[in-house]
Write an enzyme that holds these catalytic residues in place. Structure first.
Site, mmCIF file in Angstrom:
data_model
loop_
_atom_site.group_PDB
_atom_site.id
_atom_site.type_symbol
_atom_site.label_atom_id
_atom_site.label_comp_id
_atom_site.label_asym_id
_atom_site.label_seq_id
_atom_site.Cartn_x
_atom_site.Cartn_y
_atom_site.Cartn_z
ATOM 1 N N ASP A 1 -3.827 9.286 2.901
ATOM 2 C CA ASP A 1 -2.876 10.268 2.358
ATOM 3 C C ASP A 1 -3.615 11.564 2.039
ATOM 4 O O ASP A 1 -3.091 12.667 2.256
ATOM 5 C CB ASP A 1 -2.221 9.754 1.074
HETATM 6 C C1 26A Z 1 7.951 1.529 1.662
HETATM 7 N N1 26A Z 1 6.592 1.338 1.207
HETATM 8 C C2 26A Z 1 6.033 0.043 1.443
HETATM 9 C C3 26A Z 1 5.889 2.373 0.636
HETATM 10 C C4 26A Z 1 4.578 2.226 0.137
HETATM 11 C C5 26A Z 1 3.926 3.371 -0.334
HETATM 12 N N2 26A Z 1 4.495 4.575 -0.336
HETATM 13 C C6 26A Z 1 5.737 4.651 0.121
HETATM 14 N N3 26A Z 1 6.438 3.599 0.587
HETATM 15 N N4 26A Z 1 3.739 1.180 -0.010
HETATM 16 C C7 26A Z 1 2.593 1.667 -0.540
HETATM 17 N N5 26A Z 1 2.711 2.981 -0.732
HETATM 18 C C8 26A Z 1 1.727 3.922 -1.270
HETATM 19 O O1 26A Z 1 0.674 4.063 -0.389
HETATM 20 C C9 26A Z 1 -0.337 4.710 -1.129
HETATM 21 C C10 26A Z 1 -1.659 4.529 -0.438
HETATM 22 O O2 26A Z 1 -1.636 5.078 0.819
HETATM 23 C C11 26A Z 1 1.124 3.482 -2.573
HETATM 24 O O3 26A Z 1 1.921 3.901 -3.644
HETATM 25 C C12 26A Z 1 -0.253 4.160 -2.542
HETATM 26 O O4 26A Z 1 -0.342 5.210 -3.472
#
Ligand code: 26A
Length: 347
Positions: free
Chosen positions: A302
């Site tokens: 990210d």
């Molecule tokens: C729909 N899902 C599974 C998600 C996530 C997500 N952000 C949005 N949608 N599952 C994990 N994360 C985020 O990924 C970040 C790391 O790349 C987590 O909140 C974490 O900060």
């Protein structure tokens, strides 16, 4: 005071990360595979309290594209980035608002007062992180919020670039598409992250609908391979997968398509395709960080996208934007969770 100019809009799922140290036994207890990211099922709902009560977990702003938005704002002048998604009306939403405000990220959340703010359980084991997400309110984002007069006016008037987290394709593909269509019609920049292997695997159709609008597509090696497999290409190399992706049909032919695949400390693979020309593949080495300096790897991808997007918004060359991405990822790796160091460092 400078005139506010919210040039970059990010859309996705605002989540609070509940991040703690775990172990193999904990992963097994909740049926999680190391390094996986998945949507929580009923039998996994105990994970969050377990992390808080027994693993000294920290609450850290998360949500992949919100991390990217905070990262891009970290590198850009004040009031450059804004972010939309859906939260509840609760303590977790207050924490997210407070932290984003401190970091200069302007948020325009849709609020669903009936449902709690979404959360992501992040289990850290060595340099790995396994994530289990309960989207809750984040799952309630609606196109009508994006198209409300105040929000859409800002989309039209000030925003010149969009970054959509692929995770949002599980929530509200019409919002991702509406931004894509607007970007193509007005020759604005549209960026998408593949987010996780399960997006190309299980959300193949909404992904295929939005790809034609993408100027920039981000992914890591696993996501690129999974995407290629869903397109019927097993066992191909990362550059081949990037080439296949960059050659997908594109609506706005005035901008080239660029596919950027990060691979941890291995070189970043970039495929570029201009209308009427052959795809070109480039490699950009990563100045690897010493393992002892890594705090945790949650949010590294990210952060890369945030640094890159900051460069793109400033009109930097591809080379410089990638350097900015690597720079910000390096900073993020040294922080707990998807965070950036304060006092701010300058690129
Ligand atoms: C729909 N899902 C599974 C998600 C996530 C997500 N952000 C949005 N949608 N599952 C994990 N994360 C985020 O990924 C970040 C790391 O790349 C987590 O909140 C974490 O900060």
């Amino acid at each position: 005071m400078a005139t506010p100019s919210f040039k970059l809009l990010c859309l996705e799922n605002p989540l609070l990360d509940i991040q703690g140290q775990g172990d193999q036994a904990m992963l097994e207890q909740y049926g999680l595979k190391l390094n996986d990211t998945l949507l929580a099922e009923p039998h996994q709902m105990g994970l969050y309290e377990d992390l808080i009560n027994n693993r000294n977990a920290k609450l850290i702003p998360g949500g992949a594209a919100q991390n990217t938005a905070r990262g891009a704002q970290y590198m850009l002048p004040p009031d450059s980035v804004w972010y939309i998604g859906c939260v509840g009306d609760d303590e977790y939403a207050s924490i997210l608002r407070q932290k984003c405000k401190e970091q200069g990220l302007h948020v325009e959340y849709l609020v669903d007062p009936k449902i709690p703010t979404g959360k992501c359980g992040v289990i850290i084991t060595d340099h790995h992180r396994t994530m289990c997400t309960h989207l809750a309110a984040a799952n309630e984002y609606k196109l009508s919020h994006l198209q409300s007069p105040e929000i859409w006016a800002k989309v039209e008037a000030t925003t010149t670039a969009f970054y959509v987290g692929g995770y949002h394709l599980t929530v509200c593909p019409p919002a991702a598409l509406a931004l894509g269509k607007h970007a193509a019609e007005t020759n604005k920049i549209y960026m998408l992250s593949l987010s996780a292997g399960f997006i190309p695997q299980f959300f193949k159709d909404p992904l295929a609908e939005v790809v034609p609008y993408c100027d920039y597509i981000f992914g890591n090696e696993n996501e690129a391979k999974t995407w290629a497999e869903t397109a019927g290409h097993k066992d191909i190399s990362i550059p081949e997968a990037a080439k296949l992706m960059v050659e997908q049909p594109k609506v706005n032919t005035k901008r080239p398509r660029v596919v950027i695949i990060t691979q941890g400390t291995e070189p970043t693979i970039v495929a570029i395709k201009e209308e009427g020309k052959d795809a070109e593949i480039k490699e950009f080495p990563v100045a690897a960080i010493e393992a002892s300096l890594i705090n945790d790897t949650n949010g590294a991808g990210d952060a890369f996208a945030g640094g890159f997007a900051a460069g793109i918004v400033e009109g930097d060359s591809l080379e410089v934007a990638i350097k900015k991405g690597h720079w910000l990822a390096r900073l993020g790796l040294q922080e707990l969770g998807p965070s950036y160091p304060y006092p701010k460092q300058t690129y």
